[in-house]
Design an enzyme around this catalytic site. Structure first.
Site, PDB file in Angstrom:
ATOM      1  CE  LYS A 151      -2.015   2.455   3.245  1.00 54.07           C
ATOM      2  NZ  LYS A 151      -2.079   3.819   2.646  1.00 54.07           N
ATOM      3  CB  THR A 177       1.536   5.369  12.060  1.00 51.60           C
ATOM      4  OG1 THR A 177       0.882   6.623  11.919  1.00 51.60           O
ATOM      5  CG2 THR A 177       0.824   4.339  11.209  1.00 51.60           C
ATOM      6  CD  GLU A 181      12.829   5.141   7.939  1.00 55.13           C
ATOM      7  OE1 GLU A 181      12.896   5.985   8.864  1.00 55.13           O
ATOM      8  OE2 GLU A 181      12.457   5.414   6.800  1.00 55.13           O
ATOM      9  CD  GLU A 225       9.609  12.921  12.069  1.00 53.06           C
ATOM     10  OE1 GLU A 225      10.476  12.553  11.263  1.00 53.06           O
ATOM     11  OE2 GLU A 225       8.678  12.193  12.454  1.00 53.06           O
ATOM     12  N   GLY A 273       7.034   5.248   8.198  1.00 55.67           N
ATOM     13  CA  GLY A 273       6.075   6.301   8.494  1.00 55.67           C
ATOM     14  C   GLY A 273       6.317   6.887   9.866  1.00 55.67           C
ATOM     15  CB  CYS A 308      12.785  10.243   7.900  1.00 58.06           C
ATOM     16  SG  CYS A 308      13.622   9.043   6.845  1.00 58.06           S
TER      17      CYS A 308
END
Length: 481
Positions: free
Chosen positions: A174, A231, A249, A383, A227, A283
């Site tokens: 996805k 999550t 990750e 973040e 992500g 990231c």
């Protein structure tokens, strides 16, 4: 309006429920397509196709797997302009960046693993005196799930699916519902390359519906996810009791540590890029800049001058920064700029929206530099994932190290110094999965990639990815000497 369909069992299909999501063009702030809003029924359909394909694909020769992956890589190269334009429109990143980095890296992922699978070897151990030979089989897991993010859409999507299928698995994947276009376009290249039906199934849709259905499906044995940390926490709570293999990750709040003995001009040039590449939506961006006190004021002046000269505009034009990915994300970034003021930070430049002629409703923000006075303030701890960096001076190596490590995250770090002893000391002590010294985003696909602490679990890249997507089985044979 373009309809972005699912790619299941080698063909494009609409969502079973007939539901669709709006797909926005960040540069204009307008809907320009519809995305399949898939749910558990579509995931089940994709899983069944992958399950049917697994026996044949897992037994396909390495040479044939390699040939197909290399063909996919070639087709991505041949469609560079088309895919780059799609990425630019769908994500808001500058077209030049998509052409130079995103799409070439997507083809490189398939090419690398197309070659790597032919070199991936097992181990053997002879037990002298016991007359036994042990060897290790590395076998594909079965049907695996891959969920990729919106910031580097095709780049990170292919980084997951390429090693998964190279290792002999079949995949239900996805892409992000925010940037679905290039994964959708990939489907036709898979067909053209001759990838057997069902080996790679691409299901579009939202995380809570399609993504959750992948994670909780009992037949999907491993999950590779990139992500946000929150999550990732939810995903782990779902998958861990099911004993699935997990590669996560997650987020980063990466330090950029600058010592006075660095090669100054090179450092300055790279630091501007590492702060604001892809609108800061990588990231690995160095979002916390720590500068040795003796050069702090000079750096601040020079850095701000260069940042103010960065051009923000329509990503199809010659610009350094395009639009951030969505209106909601722009609002989040702006909330942190407001928070910085509340916390006593000083906005040295930026901190405002940019209106672009002809794209007045686009999601544009000026690159923002914030001087902070407390390493523990929220804008220095959380973040932001946008074109925002913080600046602080340090006095000693020990203080720099303490500030660098004083966050929940540990993905990457950048160190600027010409002192070899300091390089070795700090590289060992910095709490991060990746340390770049006098460079940034210098990636060799053979090396492991991943973070520590809240930045994730496991490693991707190189043979680490092939190990993740296989199970080790020891075979012990007793023989007569």
């Amino acid at each position: 309006m373009h309809s972005i369909l699912n790619y299941i069992d080698g063909k494009y299909v609409a969502p079973i429920n007939g539901q669709w999501l709006d797909n926005y063009q960040p540069a204009k702030g307008e809907v320009y397509g519809q995305i399949a809003n898939s749910d558990a029924e579509d995931i089940q359909k994709a899983y069944e196709a992958a399950k049917r394909a697994f026996p044949g694909w897992s037994e396909t020769s390495l040479d044939e797997k390699s040939r197909i992956l290399l063909k996919i890589a070639d087709l991505i190269d041949q469609n560079l302009d088309r895919l780059a334009a799609a990425e630019c429109i769908d994500n808001g990143k500058p077209l030049s960046l998509a052409k130079a980095v995103d799409i070439p890296r997507a083809s490189a992922n398939f090419r690398f693993f197309g070659h790597a699978i032919t070199q991936f070897s097992s181990e053997a151990h002879e037990s002298i005196g016991l007359d036994t030979m042990n060897f290790t089989l590395r076998q594909p897991i079965g049907v695996v799930g891959c969920i990729s993010p919106w910031n580097l859409p095709l780049y990170l999507f292919t980084w997951k699916v390429a090693p998964a299928i190279a290792a002999g698995n079949t995949v239900v994947a996805k892409p992000s519902e925010i940037t679905p276009m290039t994964a959708y376009l990939l489907g036709e290249l898979l067909t053209e390359a001759g990838l057997p039906k069902g080996v790679l199934n691409i299901v579009q849709g939202a995380g809570p519906s399609a993504g959750q259905a992948i994670v909780e499906h009992p037949g999907i044995k491993a999950i590779s996810f990139t992500g946000g940390t929150k999550t990732g926490e939810h995903l782990a709570r779902t998958a861990a009791p099911m004993f699935k293999k997990l590669s996560l990750e997650l987020g980063g709040k990466n330090p950029n540590i600058i010592f006075a003995d660095c090669e100054y001009d090179k450092m300055l040039e790279v630091t501007v890029r590492s702060s604001f590449a892809n609108q800061g939506q990588i990231c690995l961006c160095g979002s916390r800049i720590f500068v040795e006190r003796s050069i702090y004021e000079k750096f601040k002046t020079d850095f701000i001058h260069k940042v103010k000269n960065l051009k923000v505009g329509n990503p199809l034009d010659e610009v350094q920064l395009g639009a951030v990915v969505s209106e909601a994300h722009r609002n989040k970034i702006e909330s942190y700029i407001m928070l910085a003021r509340e916390e006593g930070g000083t906005i040295l430049c930026g901190g405002h929206r940019v209106v672009v002629e002809g794209s007045e409703n686009g999601y544009y923000l000026a690159p923002t530099v914030i001087e902070v006075y407390d390493a523990q303030c929220r804008v220095n701890q959380e973040e932001i994932f946008g074109p925002v960096v913080t600046l602080m001076p340090f006095e000693t190596e020990e203080q720099a190290l303490s500030m660098a490590n004083g966050v929940p995250y540990g993905l990457s770090a950048t160190l600027w110094t010409s002192n070899l002893d300091r390089t070795l000391r700090m590289s060992k002590k910095i709490e991060a999965g990746i340390v770049w010294v006098n460079t940034w985003l210098n990636r060799d696909l053979r090396t492991p990639f991943g973070g520590v602490k809240a930045s994730g679990v496991g490693r991707e890249g190189g043979f680490e990815a092939l190990r993740f997507f296989t199970e080790a089985k020891n075979v012990c044979i007793k023989y007569e000497s």
